[in-house]
Design a protein around this motif. Sequence first.
Motif, short mmCIF file in Angstrom:
data_model
loop_
_atom_site.label_atom_id
_atom_site.label_comp_id
_atom_site.label_asym_id
_atom_site.label_seq_id
_atom_site.Cartn_x
_atom_site.Cartn_y
_atom_site.Cartn_z
N ALA A 198 -9.60 -2.49 6.80
CA ALA A 198 -9.87 -4.29 7.83
C ALA A 198 -8.72 -4.89 7.38
O ALA A 198 -8.79 -6.06 8.59
CB ALA A 198 -11.07 -4.05 7.98
N GLN A 199 -8.79 -5.26 6.32
CA GLN A 199 -8.27 -6.13 5.49
C GLN A 199 -6.50 -7.01 5.53
O GLN A 199 -6.18 -8.08 6.19
CB GLN A 199 -8.44 -6.77 3.98
N ALA A 200 -6.08 -5.56 5.24
CA ALA A 200 -5.04 -5.01 5.94
C ALA A 200 -4.49 -5.59 6.98
O ALA A 200 -3.97 -6.57 7.61
CB ALA A 200 -4.73 -3.93 4.97
N LEU A 201 -4.72 -5.16 7.93
CA LEU A 201 -5.09 -5.08 9.75
C LEU A 201 -5.20 -6.14 9.63
O LEU A 201 -4.66 -7.44 10.48
CB LEU A 201 -5.40 -4.29 10.49
N LEU A 202 -6.17 -7.21 9.28
CA LEU A 202 -6.96 -8.74 9.30
C LEU A 202 -5.51 -9.64 8.74
O LEU A 202 -5.36 -10.55 9.53
CB LEU A 202 -7.80 -9.05 8.60
#
Length: 439
Positions: A195-199
């Motif tokens: 989720a953080q990488a996609l963010l």
Amino acid sequence: MKRIYIYLFAALLTMSACETDLEQFPINQVSSSSLDDYEGVLNAAYYYQLGAVTTQAVMGDFRSDNAFMFEPPYTEFDIFSGTNLKSQEDQFFRPFYSQLYKCILSANIVIENSTSATEVGEAQFLRALSYYKLILAFGDVSVNLSASPSSSDTEIQVRQPKANVYTNVVIPDLQAAMAALSSTISEGRASKFAAQALLGKVYAAMGDYGNAETHLSAVAGASQFGLEGSYTDVFDTSNELNSEVIFAVQRSGSIVDEYTYATEFPGWFGGNDSKSDYPVTEEFYNAFDASDARRNLIDVFSASPFQATSTKYSLTNAPEYDWIDIRLADVILLLAEARNENGGSAESVLDLLDGIRSRVGLAPLDHTVISSQSAVRKAILDERRFELAFEGQRWFDLVRTGSVDSEMGQSINSNYYVFPIPISEINATNGVITQNAGY
């Protein structure tokens, strides 16, 4: 072995011929709230990502300077004026659009009804991933956040500005997913770091490089991940979900997805379809440093006329290849881009590329020669091209960085930075969903 089990429930989340993809619902349920176990619905959301894999690969590389189509009308992928790209709706744009909206609906059901924080977090990640992919391909998109949308609700059909979708849907979903999910990747499912990488990727797509650097740096520095020692090991089917993979759509020959065409993404790049027997462009092959091990994954059959295919994915194991949506090298290179755009020194930015280059036999870049922000920007874009080739990213990288004309060697109308909305969707909504300009 694939560890995300696909329930028969997935096959029931189909749409009727007269419905838009925004309005489908589980045909064997009176109401989604009548369910008391949403694991099957969540697995359905994962499952529907499968149907978008090959189409994303084709859009990302065949629209770019990496690969080309040989057989009309598929050659329209390489034409940017008066294009008839809509003729490829059934094979490419319709499956991509349909499967991602099916994923979104399944995610909505879980988000609205599940009492499991982890299930809801995974569903929020998958919904955000779906909208992110839809925005890359189509620009402004229709938004449905309901588990049981009404066929008379035209509000969910009207396309919303992509900036609003990012701000009001994608970013909140990913922030919530980060809070709900574990830092440990379990059985290939979404994690906090996915989720953080996609963010970080979303912020980069928005041009918000400050927030992008913050989130990408956190993922790049996480102890859970590391670059594989060999580039080919990243894509070895016996080494799936390796240390470099942050999130992948899991595939298997034993799992039949809803993309009904015979050629899957390994076959498109390996020349296994007559529409493009030799898909690799001569310009791309010649752009490699001769000592770059990644160049060895291109088989050249003829120098004149140039004929080449990619061996990045083995054709004998084609159905077994996971689709890697996010991996560490991608994050590191995007972090370098963000740091450069934020005014970081050339040395601090180019240092990020050293590990990626060294594992394919390349020396570090000369910081004294590549010293200006524009020169570093070009070096990063080139490295992303070589590293992420045939992973469905090149075209979207060119659009994000404003490099379409300079890299493609022609002036291209920005109408064609995105792809045509499926005509079937426009007709199903009586024109409430509108077509992209130029199509």
